[in-house]
Design an enzyme around this catalytic site. Structure first.
Site, PDB file in Angstrom:
ATOM      1  N   HIS A  94       0.760  -1.056   0.064  1.00 39.43           N
ATOM      2  CA  HIS A  94      -0.225   0.079   0.056  1.00 39.43           C
ATOM      3  C   HIS A  94       0.961   1.269  -0.077  1.00 39.43           C
ATOM      4  O   HIS A  94       2.121   1.147   0.031  1.00 39.43           O
ATOM      5  CB  HIS A  94      -0.754   0.064   1.354  1.00 39.43           C
ATOM      6  CG  HIS A  94      -0.226   0.048   2.413  1.00 39.43           C
ATOM      7  ND1 HIS A  94       0.647  -0.674   3.035  1.00 39.43           N
ATOM      8  CD2 HIS A  94      -0.172   1.338   3.210  1.00 39.43           C
ATOM      9  CE1 HIS A  94       1.246  -0.241   4.281  1.00 39.43           C
ATOM     10  NE2 HIS A  94       0.916   0.947   4.336  1.00 39.43           N
ATOM     11  N   ASP A  96       0.361   5.182   2.054  1.00 37.75           N
ATOM     12  CA  ASP A  96      -0.439   5.580   3.005  1.00 37.75           C
ATOM     13  C   ASP A  96      -1.030   7.118   2.461  1.00 37.75           C
ATOM     14  O   ASP A  96      -0.364   7.777   1.751  1.00 37.75           O
ATOM     15  CB  ASP A  96       0.554   6.056   4.150  1.00 37.75           C
ATOM     16  CG  ASP A  96       1.386   5.088   4.774  1.00 37.75           C
ATOM     17  OD1 ASP A  96       0.900   3.847   4.740  1.00 37.75           O
ATOM     18  OD2 ASP A  96       2.458   5.286   5.160  1.00 37.75           O
ATOM     19  N   HIS A 261       4.686   0.472   0.275  1.00 35.12           N
ATOM     20  CA  HIS A 261       5.571  -0.280   1.341  1.00 35.12           C
ATOM     21  C   HIS A 261       4.657  -1.610   1.839  1.00 35.12           C
ATOM     22  O   HIS A 261       3.320  -1.366   1.491  1.00 35.12           O
ATOM     23  CB  HIS A 261       6.006   0.577   2.264  1.00 35.12           C
ATOM     24  CG  HIS A 261       5.124   1.464   3.094  1.00 35.12           C
ATOM     25  ND1 HIS A 261       4.581   2.556   2.572  1.00 35.12           N
ATOM     26  CD2 HIS A 261       4.307   1.213   4.152  1.00 35.12           C
ATOM     27  CE1 HIS A 261       3.756   2.980   3.562  1.00 35.12           C
ATOM     28  NE2 HIS A 261       3.411   2.227   4.308  1.00 35.12           N
ATOM     29  N   ARG A 276       6.359   6.615  14.372  1.00 38.02           N
ATOM     30  CA  ARG A 276       6.238   7.216  12.819  1.00 38.02           C
ATOM     31  C   ARG A 276       5.782   8.720  12.963  1.00 38.02           C
ATOM     32  O   ARG A 276       4.950   9.100  13.639  1.00 38.02           O
ATOM     33  CB  ARG A 276       5.213   6.517  12.100  1.00 38.02           C
ATOM     34  CG  ARG A 276       5.003   6.782  10.710  1.00 38.02           C
ATOM     35  CD  ARG A 276       3.773   5.939   9.862  1.00 38.02           C
ATOM     36  NE  ARG A 276       2.857   6.915   9.592  1.00 38.02           N
ATOM     37  CZ  ARG A 276       1.854   6.578   8.893  1.00 38.02           C
ATOM     38  NH1 ARG A 276       1.763   5.235   8.615  1.00 38.02           N
ATOM     39  NH2 ARG A 276       0.792   7.302   8.445  1.00 38.02           N
TER      40      ARG A 276
END
Ligand SMILES: O=C(O)CCC(=O)C(=O)O
Ligand SMILES: [Fe+2]
Length: 286
Positions: A94, A96, A261, A276
């Site tokens: 996917h 983000d 990723h 993150r």
């Protein structure tokens, strides 16, 4: 400081400390990020404040609406998997934030606690995916747009695709992160299928299996078929994949507009904690 391209995509940046970058070093890092799509650092000794300061040099921080936040630093989202948890975050190919009208530029992910083995992250280049696309597929997507959504993943629906790897495991609805009403209130954006990257000016394929719902102007079945062909092209494009093995002190920063990723979920029974920080992006044009 040295910038070295790695196999598949990405660049490793060595002989550098992200806590004390000169402007010239930072500019070279930003250029490498735009060019390579993902940059990797090793052996960085950072506290949360250092992580935040580094990310802020790229732009404003996007505070995540769906992941748990660090208890003391709301700018940091926890990408965590506990030993008793079966699913992970990002366990399928996917990118983000494509469900946003202005998708986030990318994220800086810092390893805080790693499993003994496993837990690598895969990356794929959407620059190379586009370049290597057979010409008939290029023609089919020329000038087209697609609708993206996060509702089926973060919203109130019974199903969750986010934890579906392309190997086919699928746990229904087990990774609810909360804030479903926020997801339901989002309006679904339409993005070009081939974007001109806002930093590099290069063309990148911009659809992904998690959040792209349908190609505008096609019957649903035709849209599903074309998306499946595009995804199959990326899944098998091993020459534009990179498998990143985390070590203590590793940092990866990826560009959501030019890469996909996939966080491998092959460390059952062990803990993996990543911090993150996501940086705001911009609207995407063809
Ligand atoms: O844990 C990872 O390696 C990446 C997880 C992920 O998909 C994300 O943080 O966006
Ligand atoms: Fe992700």
């Amino acid at each position: 400081m040295q910038i070295t391209a790695v196999e598949g995509l990405g660049a490793e940046i060595t002989d550098v400390d992200i806590k004390s970058l000169s402007d010239a070093e930072f500019n070279a890092i930003r250029d490498a990020f735009a060019e390579h799509g993902v940059i990797f650092f090793r052996g960085q000794d950072t506290r949360e404040e250092d992580h935040i300061a580094f990310a802020e040099r790229f732009g404003d921080i996007n505070v995540n609406r769906f992941f748990a936040a660090h208890p003391n630093y709301p700018q940091i989202a926890l990408v965590a998997k506990e030993p008793d948890q079966k699913d992970n975050i990002g366990g399928g190919w996917h990118t983000d934030h494509s469900y946003d009208h202005e998708p986030a530029l990318g994220s800086v992910l810092v390893a805080r606690e790693l499993p003994e083995s496993g837990g690598d992250t895969m990356f794929a280049s959407m620059y190379k995916a586009y370049e290597n696309l057979p010409s008939d597929l290029k023609e089919k997507i020329e000038g087209r747009t697609a609708i993206h959504s996060g509702k089926h993943i973060f919203g109130e629906g019974p199903d969750s695709y986010y934890n579906t790897s392309d190997a086919g495991t699928h746990d229904e609805g087990t990774q609810r992160i909360g804030n479903a009403s926020v997801a339901e209130a989002l309006t679904d954006p339409e993005h070009p299928i081939v974007i001109e990257h806002p930093l590099s000016g290069k063309k990148a394929l911009y659809v992904n299996p998690a959040f792209t719902r349908e190609i505008v102007g096609l019957e649903k079945s035709e849209s599903d078929e074309l998306l499946a062909e595009l995804y199959a092209h990326v899944f098998k494009g091993h020459d534009f994949h990179h498998r990143f093995k985390w070590e203590p002190g590793s940092i990866a920063m990826w560009d959501n507009r030019s890469t996909w990723h996939w966080a491998l979920n092959d460390y059952q029974g062990q803990r993996r904690i990543m911090h993150r920080i996501t940086i705001e992006g911009c609207a995407l044009d063809a």
